[in-house]
Design an enzyme around this catalytic site. Structure first.
Site, PDB file in Angstrom:
ATOM      1  N   ASP A 130       0.851  -1.186   0.021  1.00 51.52           N
ATOM      2  CA  ASP A 130      -0.074  -0.044  -0.138  1.00 51.52           C
ATOM      3  C   ASP A 130       1.037   1.219   0.119  1.00 51.52           C
ATOM      4  O   ASP A 130       1.846   1.298  -0.785  1.00 51.52           O
ATOM      5  CB  ASP A 130      -0.966  -0.153   1.111  1.00 51.52           C
ATOM      6  CG  ASP A 130      -1.923   1.004   1.068  1.00 51.52           C
ATOM      7  OD1 ASP A 130      -2.977   0.690   0.514  1.00 51.52           O
ATOM      8  OD2 ASP A 130      -1.859   2.028   1.713  1.00 51.52           O
ATOM      9  N   TRP A 131       0.647   2.229   0.623  1.00 54.57           N
ATOM     10  CA  TRP A 131       1.463   3.387   0.799  1.00 54.57           C
ATOM     11  C   TRP A 131       2.698   3.097   1.204  1.00 54.57           C
ATOM     12  O   TRP A 131       3.685   4.007   0.996  1.00 54.57           O
ATOM     13  CB  TRP A 131       0.744   4.291   1.877  1.00 54.57           C
ATOM     14  CG  TRP A 131      -0.052   5.431   1.159  1.00 54.57           C
ATOM     15  CD1 TRP A 131      -1.282   5.604   0.983  1.00 54.57           C
ATOM     16  CD2 TRP A 131       0.512   6.782   0.531  1.00 54.57           C
ATOM     17  NE1 TRP A 131      -1.709   6.731   0.208  1.00 54.57           N
ATOM     18  CE2 TRP A 131      -0.673   7.269   0.058  1.00 54.57           C
ATOM     19  CE3 TRP A 131       1.793   7.232   0.526  1.00 54.57           C
ATOM     20  CZ2 TRP A 131      -0.585   8.451  -0.754  1.00 54.57           C
ATOM     21  CZ3 TRP A 131       1.852   8.304  -0.347  1.00 54.57           C
ATOM     22  CH2 TRP A 131       0.720   9.098  -0.984  1.00 54.57           C
ATOM     23  N   ASP A 156      -7.639  -8.808  -3.639  1.00 51.98           N
ATOM     24  CA  ASP A 156      -7.565  -7.263  -3.617  1.00 51.98           C
ATOM     25  C   ASP A 156      -8.369  -6.465  -4.723  1.00 51.98           C
ATOM     26  O   ASP A 156      -7.873  -6.489  -5.630  1.00 51.98           O
ATOM     27  CB  ASP A 156      -6.183  -6.884  -3.494  1.00 51.98           C
ATOM     28  CG  ASP A 156      -5.878  -5.449  -3.260  1.00 51.98           C
ATOM     29  OD1 ASP A 156      -6.827  -4.643  -3.012  1.00 51.98           O
ATOM     30  OD2 ASP A 156      -4.823  -4.875  -3.399  1.00 51.98           O
ATOM     31  N   TRP A 214     -12.221   3.338  -4.139  1.00 53.64           N
ATOM     32  CA  TRP A 214     -11.739   3.326  -2.530  1.00 53.64           C
ATOM     33  C   TRP A 214     -11.662   4.565  -2.041  1.00 53.64           C
ATOM     34  O   TRP A 214     -11.924   5.122  -1.181  1.00 53.64           O
ATOM     35  CB  TRP A 214     -10.600   2.719  -2.416  1.00 53.64           C
ATOM     36  CG  TRP A 214      -9.499   3.340  -1.115  1.00 53.64           C
ATOM     37  CD1 TRP A 214      -8.359   3.796  -1.139  1.00 53.64           C
ATOM     38  CD2 TRP A 214      -9.756   2.852   0.063  1.00 53.64           C
ATOM     39  NE1 TRP A 214      -7.991   4.026  -0.141  1.00 53.64           N
ATOM     40  CE2 TRP A 214      -8.854   3.547   0.914  1.00 53.64           C
ATOM     41  CE3 TRP A 214     -10.639   2.252   0.898  1.00 53.64           C
ATOM     42  CZ2 TRP A 214      -8.760   3.631   2.166  1.00 53.64           C
ATOM     43  CZ3 TRP A 214     -10.734   2.237   2.167  1.00 53.64           C
ATOM     44  CH2 TRP A 214      -9.595   2.828   2.739  1.00 53.64           C
ATOM     45  N   HIS A 261      -6.412  -7.203  -0.079  1.00 57.80           N
ATOM     46  CA  HIS A 261      -5.425  -6.004  -0.194  1.00 57.80           C
ATOM     47  C   HIS A 261      -4.248  -6.052   1.000  1.00 57.80           C
ATOM     48  O   HIS A 261      -3.160  -5.951   0.711  1.00 57.80           O
ATOM     49  CB  HIS A 261      -6.087  -4.873   0.157  1.00 57.80           C
ATOM     50  CG  HIS A 261      -5.355  -3.441   0.055  1.00 57.80           C
ATOM     51  ND1 HIS A 261      -4.726  -3.078  -1.144  1.00 57.80           N
ATOM     52  CD2 HIS A 261      -4.856  -2.428   0.936  1.00 57.80           C
ATOM     53  CE1 HIS A 261      -3.985  -1.964  -0.933  1.00 57.80           C
ATOM     54  NE2 HIS A 261      -4.206  -1.452   0.296  1.00 57.80           N
TER      55      HIS A 261
END
Length: 460
Positions: A282-283, A409, A323, A438
């Protein structure tokens, strides 16, 4: 009784030894006929054993000394009121008497919360003596926890600091907190991080740097961290500012791509990390994948899970746009329920764990900031840095890589990850996790096992 004071002093010495080793300072001795036959101090962290309480260790030691698992006519002296586990062991051992120092109002099973010993139906009864050297025992505990609870730097006016109490009793998260506030980019903010298994003698020790995304925190790595440390590696897992136990900026507008990236660069430099295996999702990947090009000699491996490089050259995935829109429409969404939605086996305690940093609504600014902060266009903040990073990974990356994809995901799944695979030089065929969504780390034990088999310290 004077003898009680004498033996409790012996237990206090063991409690002090536990505290010096980083364990909660509890000590215990077993006495029979005026002689110590068993000693124990808290050691669950050191031994990776949840049953390694001072009482249990002292009972085991006494049983070996006496050659009998029945400890009749023995007295156990312990500095803290026993929990239910230890109380059960005491009854099974048939101890005649238990003497404890400080009461434990949250988990005490000798009268504070429940009284395991006060059941007429039990076939054995152990006499309880409370409060021997209670102040000394309590003071030792308070001094141990005081540095962990004190704010070691002044809180900035534009920030909030999560309460320590929010994180008490976290399931499968036994690691002590570490804080740093002197990174240049932090400008006095306090960053929390886990730092486990650092070797003082092995300069070639691998260091797994585990970076989380939104809306997660270092709790996400609780299933992978033990695998890495069990194989002798160091693990660092920082909480980004705005997440976990780190300080929270009050305004969403105070967050930026460059700020968070620079904090991570400063973090690597501050602790002089080397032989790094970069672990991202993710980030954690959006930011973390831009780090090695700035200091390539420090990184030796990449473990990448459901993330992307946001260069602004390709449209963001439809899943991500959905999202982002959902976050905008549901600004007060329940973080724990979000994790449980994609990981239905999560326990109530684990779901609660993900919510802990956001107990107060004022601590949610980062949750609002991060979705729109993803670089979308060529001139978006961070997009140019991501393009430079893409060139590095494609042409200059010299380390080994491992990719794991959670195929369920809906945000950054297999199509996005296949594009990223083509960007990373010599990236082999990914591990496919058909049950994972995810947050791939929730299925992370098998990934971590594959990683420790792959990543080795370079021979240079």
């Amino acid at each position: 009784m004077n003898h009680d004071l004498q033996w409790m002093q012996e237990a206090l010495v063991l409690a002090q030894q536990a505290g010096a080793a980083g364990e909660v300072p509890v000590g215990a001795v077993v006495v029979k006929d005026g002689v110590i036959v068993g000693r124990g101090r808290n050691a669950p962290i050191e031994s990776n054993d949840p049953s390694a309480h001072a009482e249990v260790i002292a009972l085991r030691d006494a049983a070996q000394t006496l050659g009998n698992y029945r400890l009749e006519d023995c007295t156990l002296y312990v500095t803290l009121e026993p929990c239910t586990m230890c109380s059960g062991a005491i009854l099974n051992a048939r101890l005649a008497r238990v003497v404890y120092g400080a009461s434990e109002p949250r988990t005490g099973a000798a009268g504070s919360v429940i009284n395991v010993f006060d059941h007429a139906s039990l076939n054995h009864h152990t006499h309880i003596t409370r409060g021997v050297l209670a102040e000394d025992c309590r003071e030792l505990l308070q001094q141990f926890f005081k540095p962990k609870r004190m704010n070691t730097n002044r809180l900035r006016d534009d920030a909030l600091r999560p309460s320590d109490e929010w994180f008490e009793g976290l399931l499968n998260y036994p690691w002590p907190a570490n804080y740093v506030s002197d990174l240049p980019a932090l400008n006095g903010l306090r960053l929390h991080f886990l730092d486990e298994n650092k070797s003082e003698t092995d300069p070639k020790q691998l260091t797994y740097l585990c970076l989380h995304g939104n809306p997660a925190w270092s709790y996400l790595y609780r299933k992978m961290l033990p695998v890495f440390t069990a194989h002798g590696h160091r693990v660092l897992a920082p909480d980004l500012i705005g997440f976990g136990k780190s300080d929270k900026l009050k305004k969403a507008s105070a967050h930026s791509f460059e700020f968070h990236r620079q904090v991570l660069l400063d973090f690597v430099t501050r602790f002089d990390l080397r032989n790094i295996v970069l672990v991202v999702q993710d980030w954690g990947g959006i930011l973390g994948l831009t780090l090695p090009m700035a200091m390539p000699d420090r990184f030796t491996g990449l473990l990448v899970m459901n993330t992307t490089l946001t260069t602004g050259e390709m449209p963001l995935s439809d899943g991500f746009k959905s999202w982002r829109a959902w976050c905008k429409d549901n600004p007060d969404f329940d973080v724990g329920k979000l994790f449980a939605r994609g990981n239905k086996y999560l326990s109530v305690e684990e779901t609660s764990g993900y919510n802990r940093p956001f107990t107060d609504k004022g601590h949610r600014a980062a949750l609002h900031a991060f979705p729109p902060m993803v670089p979308e266009f060529a001139d978006s903040p961070g997009a140019d840095i991501a393009r430079q990073a893409a060139e590095f990974w494609m042409h200059d990356w010299q380390g080994q890589s491992l990719m794991a994809i959670g195929t369920q995901d809906p945000v950054l799944g297999e199509p996005v990850m296949r594009d990223l695979q083509q960007t990373i030089r010599n990236c082999p065929e990914p591990m496919m996790l058909p049950q994972a969504g995810h947050f791939v780390q929730e299925h992370g034990q098998s990934i971590a096992e594959a990683a420790v088999q792959l990543f080795k310290v370079p021979n240079t």
